[in-house]
Design a protein around this motif. Structure first.
Motif: not given
Ligand SMILES: NC(=O)C1=CN([C@@H]2O[C@H](COP(=O)(O)OP(=O)(O)OC[C@H]3O[C@@H](n4cnc5c(N)ncnc54)[C@H](OP(=O)(O)O)[C@@H]3O)[C@@H](O)[C@H]2O)C=CC1
Ligand SMILES: O=C(O)[C@@H]1CCC=N1
Length: 279
Positions: A200-208
């Motif tokens: 999900x982070x790689x797809x662009x969302x912030x980690x939190x």
């Protein structure tokens, strides 16, 4: 596997010795406190006094000065050490075990017979196979009852795990499947959740945000199945529009062998448990 009613068992005077309050013994102690064991009646002995004191403080329980002191007058003696340590520990405690105490081992791969052989023949011995989510009341515990465990002691063990989530009676043959499905399973789920979060982070969302969305979706999907009783395949089909996004993702999952990977992980844990039990 059977559930047992624990209605009306008063735990306020029950004394528990917890020998080994680590990653699993700690949550077991916590769930017993949640069930009604008084903090002064849950006595902890780890390998050294400073470790016992730290664990007791974290749990809000009582540190014992020694293993012998911890088990004095105990109704239940929980053994939360590693499997390779357990028979030496049982041999050490053997002569000090209070009359009427039930010995409860958490260890994978050490059988009731092995523990029983290290104790007087009339000693009450049981095993529990818990998992770490019992620390939040959402875990699972498989209880195995030795021949000398009375009906009252068996009911007491169920009462002690009444805040764990689910506690069921299993046989020692079933424990291998139970480890693959519950005891070891949190580690598999955590790994899958970690993988989903990283992607999900790689797809662009912030980690939190990624972490909370993944956890919310996993929790929500599990709750939906539990509450509705819907078969997972039916629930999956309801997410899958013809020619839509989900079917593309599902096809990728099958291509990558997720189903086989999950089955292999569970089978490996069960096989390892069976091999440990054979010694
Ligand atoms: N972790 C899990 O998810 C599960 C574990 N289990 C079983 O639970 C048992 C414990 O595993 P886990 O909690 O992961 O292990 P940990 O290493 O986290 O905990 C072991 C505990 O035993 C203590 N200890 C070591 N030697 C002694 C001793 N001689 N006397 C008293 N205490 C001692 C350690 O104290 P100190 O820190 O002072 O060394 C520590 O608190 C194992 O038998 C395992 O098979 C079962 C189901 C799930
Ligand atoms: O890994 C282990 O051996 C223990 C038993 C089940 C979970 N942890």
């Amino acid at each position: 596997m059977t559930d047992t009613s624990t209605d009306s068992i008063d735990l306020s005077a029950i004394r528990v010795a917890l020998i080994g309050a680590g990653n699993m013994g700690g949550p077991v102690g916590r769930t017993m406190l949640d069930a009604g064991v008084r903090p002064e009646n849950l006595r902890i002995a780890n390998s050294i006094p400073t470790s016992s004191e730290r664990a007791a403080e974290e749990l809000g329980a009582t540190a014992a000065a020694s293993r012998a002191e911890a088990i004095e007058g105990a109704d239940v003696v929980v053994l939360g050490v590693k499997p390779y340590q357990i028979l030496d520990l049982v041999a050490e405690l053997r002569d000090d075990l209070p009359d009427g105490a039930v010995v409860l081992s958490l260890a994978a791969g050490t059988t009731l017979a092995q523990i029983q052989d290290a104790l007087p023949s009339d000693a009450a011995v049981a095993r529990a196979m818990p998992n770490t989510p019992i620390s939040v009341g959402e875990g699972a515990v498989g209880l195995m009852r030795g021949d000398a465990v009375s009906d009252e002691q068996h009911a007491l063990l169920h009462a002690l795990f009444s805040s764990a989530g689910v506690a069921v009676d299993i046989t020692e043959e079933q424990v291998h499947a139970f480890i693959g499905t519950a005891g070891s399973m949190p580690a598999f789920v955590f790994t899958i959740i970690e993988a989903m979060t990283d992607e999900a982070v790689r797809l662009g969302l912030k980690r939190d945000l990624a972490a909370s969305l993944v956890q919310q979706t996993v929790r929500g999907a599990a709750t939906m199945l539990t509450e509705s009783g819907t078969h997972p395949a039916v629930a999956k089909n309801a997410v899958s529009s013809p020619g839509g996004t989900t079917v593309q993702g599902l096809a990728a999952l099958e291509r990558e062998g997720v189903r086989a990977g999950v089955a292999a992980a569970m089978a490996a844990a069960a096989d390892s448990s069976r091999a440990m039990s054979r010694g």
